[in-house]
Write an enzyme that holds these catalytic residues in place. Structure first.
Site, PDB file in Angstrom:
ATOM      1  CD  GLU A  43      23.528  29.462  60.679  1.00 11.43           C
ATOM      2  OE1 GLU A  43      24.482  29.992  61.212  1.00 11.43           O
ATOM      3  OE2 GLU A  43      23.129  29.811  59.748  1.00 11.43           O
TER       4      GLU A  43
ATOM      5  CD  GLU B 124      24.914  36.818  55.766  1.00  7.76           C
ATOM      6  OE1 GLU B 124      24.673  37.070  57.059  1.00  7.76           O
ATOM      7  OE2 GLU B 124      24.962  35.694  55.235  1.00  7.76           O
TER       8      GLU B 124
ATOM      9  CG  ASP C 133      27.567  30.674  56.911  1.00  4.51           C
ATOM     10  OD1 ASP C 133      27.993  30.760  58.122  1.00  4.51           O
ATOM     11  OD2 ASP C 133      26.332  31.182  56.624  1.00  4.51           O
TER      12      ASP C 133
HETATM   13  C1  GCU Z   1      25.137  33.147  58.548  1.00  8.33           C
HETATM   14  C2  GCU Z   1      23.858  32.926  59.372  1.00  8.33           C
HETATM   15  C3  GCU Z   1      23.546  34.209  59.795  1.00  8.33           C
HETATM   16  C4  GCU Z   1      24.862  35.254  60.331  1.00  8.33           C
HETATM   17  C5  GCU Z   1      25.959  35.124  59.445  1.00  8.33           C
HETATM   18  C6  GCU Z   1      26.922  35.822  59.851  1.00  8.33           C
HETATM   19  O1  GCU Z   1      24.850  33.429  57.438  1.00  8.33           O
HETATM   20  O2  GCU Z   1      22.837  32.106  58.868  1.00  8.33           O
HETATM   21  O3  GCU Z   1      22.515  34.290  60.907  1.00  8.33           O
HETATM   22  O4  GCU Z   1      24.247  36.460  60.377  1.00  8.33           O
HETATM   23  O5  GCU Z   1      26.243  33.842  58.994  1.00  8.33           O
HETATM   24  O6  GCU Z   1      28.002  35.159  60.126  1.00  8.33           O
HETATM   25  O7  GCU Z   1      27.118  37.013  59.869  1.00  8.33           O
END
Ligand code: GCU
Length: 666
Positions: free
Chosen positions: A381, A274, A353
């Site tokens: 979440e 990400e 996730d």
């Molecule tokens: C999910 C979450 C993010 C987080 C990511 C992770 O995508 O929405 O906020 O950073 O998980 O576990 O690294």
């Protein structure tokens, strides 16, 4: 600042008098084989004194070094494993034996738990040892004070890019130690800006002070790292893990970190995920990255916890072959056995996730020669933002009990992460925590059941979801059996209820993008995140069989075959693995579309039932708690109603098939 005494003590509130009436004395305490000056022993004794004075109105004193005829004996016992203890009562004498200081602390908390639950001390005879070597909470706290996926206020560690240390820090350490947590990562895995500098002179002093508070409670201190620190802090032009300059920089940096931060356990790393930097940028493997850091922390006994949440987050929804669910396994399985002994791969429970229902990640147990740690999310979440009630321990139990078939006789996820499968030590379980600086720590008072429950489950995997509530409710809410019954019923059913009014049969993701609260059926459907449901006018679901993305084949047999066909796939995961027509008949005899309608109506009705049951507790639980939860139930009902109506309407419009029962669909 956090504000003095503005926060609650949760299950460690010792202000209520407890009735034991059992003639076991805890006033006279003998300490044998332990050093009274040891920091963890000190904490244990302090806690004991505080607890018995608050709950029993007696003053406990360490009077002599010898066992009293009647009294409490705290004794070191080398035969007991690390972090273990036994408590036995005979003739009014209570003996707590412990393998080490952590065991002593946990034993004291066990005793206080017993008192808090108003269980007799007489006749006690228990031995407890931890199932998992590492039991960690991961904070996603940012240094500006915000919390990524935080639903209970701001960080109590960080304000305005600085570290805060006050009494709340200590209370936090007490709370998590009381349930057996022995490691904490204080900053978000997405390490940016000021957080990158936590490993520098700018913060060393305060970080060291913070880490000492955790040391007092037997908790190892960890930080999340920025993989590109060589560039951002070091002024190098590279973060290539095989570049000699990069290697030298990290070696020097780690020497400094371990010298400056006492009680440092190591680091958690989110790389190539990400948008975070990582070894892939330099054409290197995940093992290259993890092992380079592991080598740098090795001289100090440090460990590197490397996350496996590595996937392509810039997918094209038109592409039916690329499957995000496959990514963890595809990115890590080939290097099984290549990771250093002090590297642990941290793997999310599911391949996507933290959805309300997912299969278990095939990487867990799929790896046979690599240290593994399970990552779950206690922060809600995707499970209601601590507005909707959702007790997650039943889900975590399912994960732990899952048979991976990696090794006969020792193949559950619990076996893998406890070290039983491979006979390894660097293993365990971590949860993304749900705390913030709200007075009640967790937003919804009922969400503290997850905070409490995760730690207890991590220490003792055999506890059931109900056992844990039998401890938590009387300790934190009320010892009134009627209250316990109502709350236990709500919590034990809450996960399924949430599942019923949100996304059906394992498909997940029909949430409002980014925020992840509330319904948006197509919110992620045409986006880049690889999270699609593929609904059309005939059916819904993702074909992950051997005719589709092949994800089902990442499991060992017989799981691979079971998941591969519509007939043998567990129905709660049907749409995760298969694209199924709305007219498909489920084992209940209902069609898929009718199941979607029914479960959404049911889910809303159940939530309404919870709210009503809660209303019945007015005057029986603390007024503030009552109001807090009532207000949340109000919001949960609005949310459940939206989910119900949007999902039902969406599928009615897509399929054109009406509800058999003729209920209102818009
Ligand atoms: C999910 C979450 C993010 C987080 C990511 C992770 O995508 O929405 O906020 O950073 O998980 O576990 O690294």
């Amino acid at each position: 600042m956090n504000g003095k005494n503005a926060w609650k003590q949760l299950w460690l509130a010792y202000d209520k008098k407890k009735e034991l009436g059992n003639g076991v004395y805890v006033e006279k305490v003998s300490l044998i084989g332990f050093d009274e000056e040891n920091r963890v022993v000190k904490s244990a004794l302090q806690e004991l004194k505080k607890g018995v004075s608050g709950m029993l109105g007696v003053t406990a004193e360490v009077t002599e070094k010898d066992a009293e005829a009647k009294g409490l004996v705290l004794k070191k016992c080398d035969e007991l494993p690390k972090e273990s203890y036994s408590i036995k009562e005979e003739g009014g004498k209570l003996t707590l034996m412990a393998g080490d200081e952590n065991g002593l602390l946990y034993g004291v908390f066990h005793l206080l738990r017993q008192i808090s639950m108003e269980k007799k001390l007489s006749g006690m005879n228990v031995t407890c040892k931890p199932d998992n070597p590492l039991r960690m909470y991961n904070h996603w706290d940012n240094m500006d004070g915000s919390i990524e996926r935080g639903y209970s206020g701001n960080s109590f560690f960080f304000v305005k890019n600085d570290i805060v240390i006050d009494e709340r820090t200590r209370d936090y350490a007490r709370l998590v130690a009381s349930v057996g947590i022995n490691g904490v990562v204080i900053n978000n895995v997405n390490v940016k800006q000021a957080a990158s500098w936590l490993i520098s002179d700018r913060f060393f002093e305060k970080v060291a002070e913070l880490s000492k508070i955790f040391a007092d409670y037997g908790i190892k201190f960890f930080l999340s790292l920025n993989f590109a620190a060589t560039i951002e802090l070091g002024g190098l032009d590279s973060a290539d893990p095989l570049d000699e300059r990069v290697i030298a920089w990290w070696k020097e940096k780690m020497k400094e970190c371990f010298a400056k931060i006492p009680n440092l356990g190591g680091f958690l790393v989110k790389a190539d995920s990400e948008g975070r930097p990582g070894p892939f940028t330099y054409g290197r493997t995940q093992a290259d990255g993890a092992n380079m850091l592991a080598e740098a922390v090795r001289p100090y006994g440090g460990i590197i916890i490397w996350r496996c949440f590595v996937y392509n987050c810039k997918q094209d929804w038109r592409d039916y072959k690329t499957d995000r669910a496959r990514a963890g396994y595809d990115n890590f399985i080939q290097m099984d056995g290549d990771y250093a002994e002090n590297v642990i791969l941290q793997i999310k429970n599911g391949p996507m996730d933290f959805q309300i229902r997912e299969p278990i990640s095939p990487l867990l147990g799929g790896l046979k020669k690599t240290n593994q740690m399970l990552e779950v999310q206690v922060a809600q979440e995707y499970t209601g933002h601590q507005i909707d009630v959702c007790y997650l321990i039943p889900m975590f139990k399912e994960v732990l009990d899952f048979h991976t078939y990696c090794k006969p006789g020792a193949d559950t996820v619990a076996d893998v992460i406890s070290g039983r499968t491979m006979g390894n030590q660097n293993t365990g379980i971590a949860a993304v925590i749900n705390t913030g600086n709200d007075a009640n720590w967790t937003g919804n008072d009922l969400a503290a059941a997850n905070l409490y429950g995760f730690g207890r489950l991590a220490y003792q995997t055999s506890l059931s979801a109900g056992d844990i509530l039998d401890e938590w409710i009387p300790m934190q809410i009320s010892t009134d059996p009627e209250v316990i019954k109502v709350i236990k019923d709500i919590l034990l059913r809450s996960r399924e209820t949430y599942e019923k009014y949100t996304s059906p049969l394992g498909i997940g993701w029909m949430v409002t993008p980014h925020d992840h609260y509330g319904c948006s059926v197509d919110g992620y459907e045409y986006d880049r995140w690889g999270t699609y449901h593929r609904a059309d006018h005939l059916g819904i679901g993702v074909d992950r069989s051997d005719k589709g993305t092949g994800y089902a084949q990442q499991y060992y047999e017989p799981n691979a075959t079971a998941y591969n066909s519509v007939e043998s796939c567990p129905e709660e995961l049907l749409l995760f693995f298969h694209h199924v027509p709305y007219t498909h008949v489920l084992k209940t005899g209902k069609t898929l579309i009718q199941h979607i309608y029914d479960s959404h109506f049911e889910g809303y009705d159940e939530a309404e039932g919870f709210a009503k049951a809660w209303d019945g507790l007015e005057g029986k639980v603390d007024a503030e708690v009552f109001a807090n939860v009532k207000e949340r139930f109000g919001r949960q009902l609005a949310n459940a109603r939206d989910w119900r109506d949007q999902v039902n309407t969406y599928f009615y419009r897509k399929s054109g098939i009406p509800d058999e029962k003729g209920r209102t669909i818009y």
